[in-house]
Design an enzyme around this catalytic site. Structure first.
Site, mmCIF file in Angstrom:
data_model
loop_
_atom_site.group_PDB
_atom_site.id
_atom_site.type_symbol
_atom_site.label_atom_id
_atom_site.label_comp_id
_atom_site.label_asym_id
_atom_site.label_seq_id
_atom_site.Cartn_x
_atom_site.Cartn_y
_atom_site.Cartn_z
ATOM 1 N N SER A 22 42.795 4.619 55.938
ATOM 2 C CA SER A 22 43.256 4.860 54.573
ATOM 3 C C SER A 22 42.270 5.725 53.806
ATOM 4 C CB SER A 22 43.402 3.521 53.860
ATOM 5 O OG SER A 22 43.717 3.734 52.510
ATOM 6 N N MET A 23 42.803 6.671 53.086
ATOM 7 C CA MET A 23 41.944 7.499 52.245
ATOM 8 C C MET A 23 42.758 8.011 51.066
ATOM 9 S SD MET A 23 39.565 10.552 53.373
ATOM 10 C CE MET A 23 38.667 11.477 52.169
ATOM 11 N N GLU A 162 35.490 -3.654 50.796
ATOM 12 C CA GLU A 162 34.948 -2.599 49.927
ATOM 13 C C GLU A 162 34.711 -3.062 48.483
ATOM 14 O OE1 GLU A 162 35.976 -1.613 52.727
ATOM 15 O OE2 GLU A 162 35.072 0.331 53.127
ATOM 16 N N TYR A 164 36.853 -4.661 46.502
ATOM 17 C CA TYR A 164 38.040 -4.699 45.647
ATOM 18 C C TYR A 164 38.462 -6.158 45.387
ATOM 19 C CZ TYR A 164 38.479 0.373 46.249
ATOM 20 O OH TYR A 164 38.257 1.730 46.228
ATOM 21 N N ARG A 212 42.094 -5.710 56.182
ATOM 22 C CA ARG A 212 40.770 -5.050 56.179
ATOM 23 C C ARG A 212 39.749 -6.081 55.737
ATOM 24 N NH1 ARG A 212 39.229 0.839 54.843
ATOM 25 N NH2 ARG A 212 37.150 0.850 55.747
ATOM 26 N N HIS A 250 31.739 -0.819 47.310
ATOM 27 C CA HIS A 250 31.457 0.490 46.705
ATOM 28 C C HIS A 250 30.176 0.484 45.881
ATOM 29 C CE1 HIS A 250 34.815 2.507 48.280
ATOM 30 N NE2 HIS A 250 35.731 1.868 47.586
ATOM 31 N N GLU A 251 29.796 -0.678 45.367
ATOM 32 C CA GLU A 251 28.578 -0.715 44.552
ATOM 33 C C GLU A 251 27.317 -0.878 45.415
ATOM 34 O OE1 GLU A 251 30.497 -4.182 42.908
ATOM 35 O OE2 GLU A 251 28.580 -5.239 42.832
ATOM 36 N N ARG A 286 31.934 6.760 60.399
ATOM 37 C CA ARG A 286 31.123 7.802 61.065
ATOM 38 C C ARG A 286 31.444 7.943 62.553
ATOM 39 N NH1 ARG A 286 29.238 11.686 61.090
ATOM 40 N NH2 ARG A 286 26.966 11.680 61.263
ATOM 41 N N GLN A 337 31.787 16.368 50.412
ATOM 42 C CA GLN A 337 31.822 17.320 49.307
ATOM 43 C C GLN A 337 33.226 17.628 48.782
ATOM 44 O OE1 GLN A 337 28.583 20.036 50.515
ATOM 45 N NE2 GLN A 337 29.459 21.388 48.986
ATOM 46 N N GLU A 649 25.811 28.712 42.192
ATOM 47 C CA GLU A 649 26.525 27.519 42.658
ATOM 48 C C GLU A 649 27.306 27.750 43.942
ATOM 49 O OE1 GLU A 649 28.719 26.068 39.311
ATOM 50 O OE2 GLU A 649 26.868 26.046 38.147
ATOM 51 N N LEU A 650 26.821 28.695 44.732
ATOM 52 C CA LEU A 650 27.502 28.895 46.017
ATOM 53 C C LEU A 650 27.224 27.691 46.904
ATOM 54 C CD1 LEU A 650 28.993 30.731 48.099
ATOM 55 C CD2 LEU A 650 26.739 31.055 49.067
HETATM 56 P P1 NAP Z 1 20.530 25.373 42.714
HETATM 57 O O1 NAP Z 1 21.110 24.064 43.032
HETATM 58 O O2 NAP Z 1 21.132 26.224 41.674
HETATM 59 O O3 NAP Z 1 19.006 25.097 42.331
HETATM 60 C C1 NAP Z 1 18.113 26.119 42.021
HETATM 61 C C2 NAP Z 1 16.844 25.513 41.457
HETATM 62 O O4 NAP Z 1 15.942 26.553 41.182
HETATM 63 C C3 NAP Z 1 17.059 24.765 40.172
HETATM 64 O O5 NAP Z 1 16.370 23.546 40.266
HETATM 65 C C4 NAP Z 1 16.501 25.670 39.104
HETATM 66 O O6 NAP Z 1 15.910 24.825 38.134
HETATM 67 C C5 NAP Z 1 15.459 26.500 39.847
HETATM 68 N N1 NAP Z 1 15.359 27.879 39.375
HETATM 69 C C6 NAP Z 1 16.360 28.741 39.071
HETATM 70 N N2 NAP Z 1 15.869 29.948 38.733
HETATM 71 C C7 NAP Z 1 14.522 29.860 38.826
HETATM 72 C C8 NAP Z 1 13.467 30.776 38.610
HETATM 73 N N3 NAP Z 1 13.695 32.028 38.218
HETATM 74 N N4 NAP Z 1 12.205 30.334 38.784
HETATM 75 C C9 NAP Z 1 11.958 29.062 39.163
HETATM 76 N N5 NAP Z 1 12.922 28.157 39.386
HETATM 77 C C10 NAP Z 1 14.198 28.544 39.233
HETATM 78 O O7 NAP Z 1 20.447 26.269 44.016
HETATM 79 P P2 NAP Z 1 19.953 25.918 45.475
HETATM 80 O O8 NAP Z 1 19.057 24.731 45.499
HETATM 81 O O9 NAP Z 1 19.434 27.199 45.990
HETATM 82 O O10 NAP Z 1 21.284 25.554 46.217
HETATM 83 C C11 NAP Z 1 22.312 26.544 46.383
HETATM 84 C C12 NAP Z 1 23.681 25.894 46.374
HETATM 85 O O11 NAP Z 1 23.869 25.090 47.514
HETATM 86 C C13 NAP Z 1 23.927 25.022 45.182
HETATM 87 O O12 NAP Z 1 25.252 25.199 44.745
HETATM 88 C C14 NAP Z 1 23.755 23.641 45.721
HETATM 89 O O13 NAP Z 1 24.520 22.689 45.019
HETATM 90 C C15 NAP Z 1 24.222 23.795 47.153
HETATM 91 N N6 NAP Z 1 23.536 22.827 48.006
HETATM 92 C C16 NAP Z 1 23.861 21.529 47.893
HETATM 93 C C17 NAP Z 1 23.218 20.599 48.671
HETATM 94 C C18 NAP Z 1 23.575 19.137 48.570
HETATM 95 O O14 NAP Z 1 24.461 18.757 47.823
HETATM 96 N N7 NAP Z 1 22.925 18.264 49.284
HETATM 97 C C19 NAP Z 1 22.227 20.983 49.544
HETATM 98 C C20 NAP Z 1 21.897 22.331 49.621
HETATM 99 C C21 NAP Z 1 22.546 23.241 48.837
HETATM 100 P P3 NAP Z 1 15.375 25.333 36.722
HETATM 101 O O15 NAP Z 1 16.199 26.552 36.371
HETATM 102 O O16 NAP Z 1 15.609 24.160 35.817
HETATM 103 O O17 NAP Z 1 13.953 25.615 36.942
HETATM 104 FE FE1 SF4 Z 2 34.456 15.575 56.358
HETATM 105 FE FE2 SF4 Z 2 33.149 17.013 54.514
HETATM 106 FE FE3 SF4 Z 2 35.674 17.569 55.191
HETATM 107 FE FE4 SF4 Z 2 35.119 15.393 53.769
HETATM 108 S S1 SF4 Z 2 34.801 17.489 53.123
HETATM 109 S S2 SF4 Z 2 36.498 15.536 55.493
HETATM 110 S S3 SF4 Z 2 33.217 14.777 54.708
HETATM 111 S S4 SF4 Z 2 33.872 17.728 56.496
#
Ligand code: NAP
Ligand code: SF4
Length: 666
Positions: A22-23, A162, A164, A212, A250-251, A286, A337, A649-650
């Site tokens: 279920s999801m 879970e 509930y 479940r 969930h908590e 998993r 994600q 935010e890529l």
């Molecule tokens: P990000 O999430 O936008 O973080 C960039 C960091 O750099 C921020 O903490 C920012 O903080 C700092 N920064 C920005 N400009 C700066 C500058 N000129 N000098 C110094 N610090 C600066 O980007 P990212 O860490 O490169 O990740 C890229 C993307 O991949 C994001 O969308 C992220 O969400 C995603 N990602 C997600 C995960 C995860 O969810 N586990 C893991 C890896 C990547 P300040 O501007 O406050 O200093």
């Molecule tokens: Fe799996 Fe990530 Fe796709 Fe969710 S988004 S189904 S966790 S690969």
């Protein structure tokens, strides 16, 4: 393989041992939700899943997970469900409706619980059910099951885990009642048993009832092993057909399905109950590849395997596994994600590696009407998705990559403990390149002249690290995250990380880890304080302390919580790991300089200096797209996707989704 053996139940045979768990997808609440759910489940039935369990459906309004969640309580609601059941039966699948009463997890003011105790993850305080309301709630579960039967479902799953409502009755921590529904264990499980017994009496013998069962609560004052066994036996006597495994409320502050959980990291739990409960047992959590699933069946003591997210990632998982085409499976990487994080942000779920998931009617795969020569420049996640999709549609695709391997940012991410599954995505793309005959040119940066013969050119050149602009940024101690993750630099014992975004957290995790726990279930259990004996109520013990490999300092200029932008369902895990390892966070800083004495910064007007061996720059990204400007000047048909289009935010989700959408448009 045992995975494909039928399972004979007393009145029905399941065609294989594979259950789609279920999801909640959010389709339940879409305007054309039933048509979309029908297409979604139909694709999985067509793909060979033996038994599907729907997302949770509330038996009454108080049981909603969120306002206006799907409810099955009236005869008039039956007809719409027929769309789903007919679609699944058409392909030889079977489907059960999950009855889910959220109890105190209901995110609305009408929520109820055995006692008026607020859940730590909900801002709404529940109303305590009166004795009369308990009776009417049980009756609503029974009516819901009967309506499900009339809608053509092959059975129901009663959601008893879970955290509930049913779970809330069972655990003393959430049930403080002094009447016949609280106090002793026998009283606390009465609610669950009466629901199952009542459903069985109403629907007759030839209807599947899955219960479940929360086999491991992972919360303080949860159930003990003996209690869970007793409940399982009583549920069996009450008329259940199959017992499914529930892991963690969930908590709970223990990861249960995130990527840090080793594959099949909780199947031992199901195994613990094998000799105690004689009904068929389903193992969960998993399990994402056929080899793992088979191992759980043959060695782990389960009769069936449940997977939910892996069927978002690949609706043909079963067929591919059955035909020995495991290398063609688009594997769920457990990132959460695009599925769970979307749901928690009130968006419809989809899948990071398969953007068509839950969009079967709005984003169908269609072969190209005119075959074109397509060039894709850049073999990161976006370029790969674009190239293999365009080729699968019938285009003649050349894929150019300047590195000697495909993968782009995935090549770095895969080094991070907990991100080992990224290798599967790369394996999937490699195989798709072969199958669809993509002309892969590694170590090649095409010139505009070389691209002139292509009808369409897709620029997927991705991102490059944003350079640091402070004084001393060129100091020998300053390194980029790429140098760290590729092993080009051996980071010293004290390091500062500039940037507390996703990559900053990834780099910290990489630098802290002694070794990967990807295949070490025992290490995972001790790290998170999970008791394999389930001796203590809830199955929790004190977590082990592993000394961190380094002392880390993490900085950002913003004053917000570090890692605030991390995924809703996984961010807390990343923050907990770093906190436990003693990482020092500095927010609201102003960088001053980098000298032989370390990193200087100002915080609250005071100049501070961190004496560190290395300063790792994780300061975000910039687009890498110089080629695109030249091509546009030459009048080529150019499409720019992913980070090359917009670096901010890529993430892999956007890159892959843009890659597929672009390929669909060619
Ligand atoms: P990000 O999430 O936008 O973080 C960039 C960091 O750099 C921020 O903490 C920012 O903080 C700092 N920064 C920005 N400009 C700066 C500058 N000129 N000098 C110094 N610090 C600066 O980007 P990212 O860490 O490169 O990740 C890229 C993307 O991949 C994001 O969308 C992220 O969400 C995603 N990602 C997600 C995960 C995860 O969810 N586990 C893991 C890896 C990547 P300040 O501007 O406050 O200093
Ligand atoms: Fe799996 Fe990530 Fe796709 Fe969710 S988004 S189904 S966790 S690969």
């Amino acid at each position: 393989m045992k995975l494909f053996e039928p399972l004979h139940l007393p009145f029905v045979t399941l065609k294989n041992r594979i259950v789609m768990g279920s999801m909640h997808t959010g389709l339940e609440e879409e305007r054309d939700g039933f048509a979309r759910m029908a297409a979604f489940y139909q694709a999985r039935a067509k793909g060979g899943v033996g038994l599907i369990v729907t997302g949770g459906v509330a038996p009454n309004r108080a049981g909603w997970v969120a306002p206006f969640a799907l409810r099955l309580a009236k005869e008039s609601q039956v007809k719409s469900h027929r769309l789903i059941t007919d679609a699944v039966h058409e392909h030889g699948g079977q489907i059960c409706l999950q009855i889910l009463h959220a109890g105190r997890y209901g995110y609305h003011p009408l929520c109820v619980a055995p006692s008026a105790i607020k859940a730590p993850i909900n801002r709404f305080k529940p109303r305590a059910l009166s004795k009369r309301s308990i009776r009417s709630t049980i009756s609503d579960f029974i009516v819901c099951a009967e309506l499900a039967r009339r809608a053509g479902y092959d059975g129901v799953e009663v959601m008893g885990s879970e955290g509930y409502l049913i779970n809330q009755f069972i655990a003393a921590k959430t049930n403080r009642r002094t009447d016949e529904w609280g106090g002793s264990f026998a009283n606390r499980i009465r609610f669950a048993i009466e629901i199952v017994r009542g459903i069985r009496e109403r629907v007759g013998e030839r209807f599947i009832i899955i219960y479940r069962l929360s086999m491991l609560d992972l919360v303080k004052d949860g159930s003990s092993f003996d209690e869970i066994v007793e409940l399982g036996v009583r549920i069996q006597e009450a008329g259940a057909t199959i017992i499914n495994t529930g892991i963690g409320w969930h908590e709970a502050r223990v990861p249960t399905i995130a990527a840090v959980v080793p594959r099949a990291g909780f199947s031992w739990v199901t195994g613990r109950f094998k000799d105690k409960i004689s009904l068929p047992l389903i193992a969960t959590n998993r399990i994402n590849m056929p080899r793992v699933a088979e191992q759980v069946l043959t060695e782990g003591g389960a009769d069936l395997i449940s997977m939910a997210r892996p069927f978002l990632a690949d609706d043909e998982w079963v067929i591919k596994a059955q035909q020995g085409r495991d290398d063609e499976i688009n594997t769920c990487i457990a990132c959460n994600q695009a599925c769970l994080d979307n749901i928690f942000s009130r968006q419809t779920a989809t899948c990071l590696v398969n953007p068509r998931a839950c969009r079967e009617t709005v984003m169908p795969f269609t072969p190209a009407t005119v075959q074109k020569r397509v060039a894709v420049v850049g073999a990161g996640p976006g370029g790969l998705a674009c190239a293999v999709t365009a080729a699968a549609r019938g285009h003649q695709v050349s894929l150019f990559e300047k590195q000697l391997a495909i993968g782009g940012q995935f090549l770095f991410a895969r080094q991070v403990p907990g991100k080992e599954e990224f290798d599967e995505t790369l394996r999937y793309f490699r195989r798709q390149i072969e199958i669809h005959d993509v002309d892969l040119r590694l170590g090649t940066t095409p010139t505009p002249a070389e691209l002139k013969g292509f009808a369409e050119v897709v620029i997927a050149t991705g991102v490059k690290p944003r350079p640091l602009t402070i004084s001393g940024a060129d100091h020998a101690r300053v390194v980029s995250y790429i140098d760290v993750l590729t092993g080009a630099v051996e980071v010293g014992e004290r390091a500062a990380i500039i940037g507390a975004g996703g990559i900053g957290f990834d780099v910290a995790t990489f630098l802290l880890a002694g070794h990967s726990q990807a295949e070490d279930i025992e290490a995972f259990l001790t790290t998170w304080g999970i008791d394999p004996a389930i001796a203590a109520p809830g199955g929790l013990v004190s977590p082990a302390h592993h000394p961190p490999a380094r002392q880390l300092f993490m900085l950002q200029r913003k004053t917000t919580k570090p890692g605030a932008g991390l995924g809703k369902t996984t961010g807390w895990i990343h923050r907990a790991v770093l906190k436990k390892a003693g990482v020092s966070f500095f927010t609201g800083v102003e960088y001053v300089d980098i000298t032989d004495d370390g990193l200087g910064f100002r915080k609250d007007g005071r100049l501070q200096r961190l004496e560190v061996d290395h300063i790792v720059v994780c300061a975000g990204q910039e687009p890498e797209k110089s080629l695109a400007d030249d091509l546009a000047r030459d009048g080529l048909n150019v499409h720019i996707i992913g980070g090359a289009r917009k670096a901010a935010e890529l993430d892999a989700q956007r890159a892959i989704s843009e890659g597929v959408a672009c390929a669909d448009s060619l």
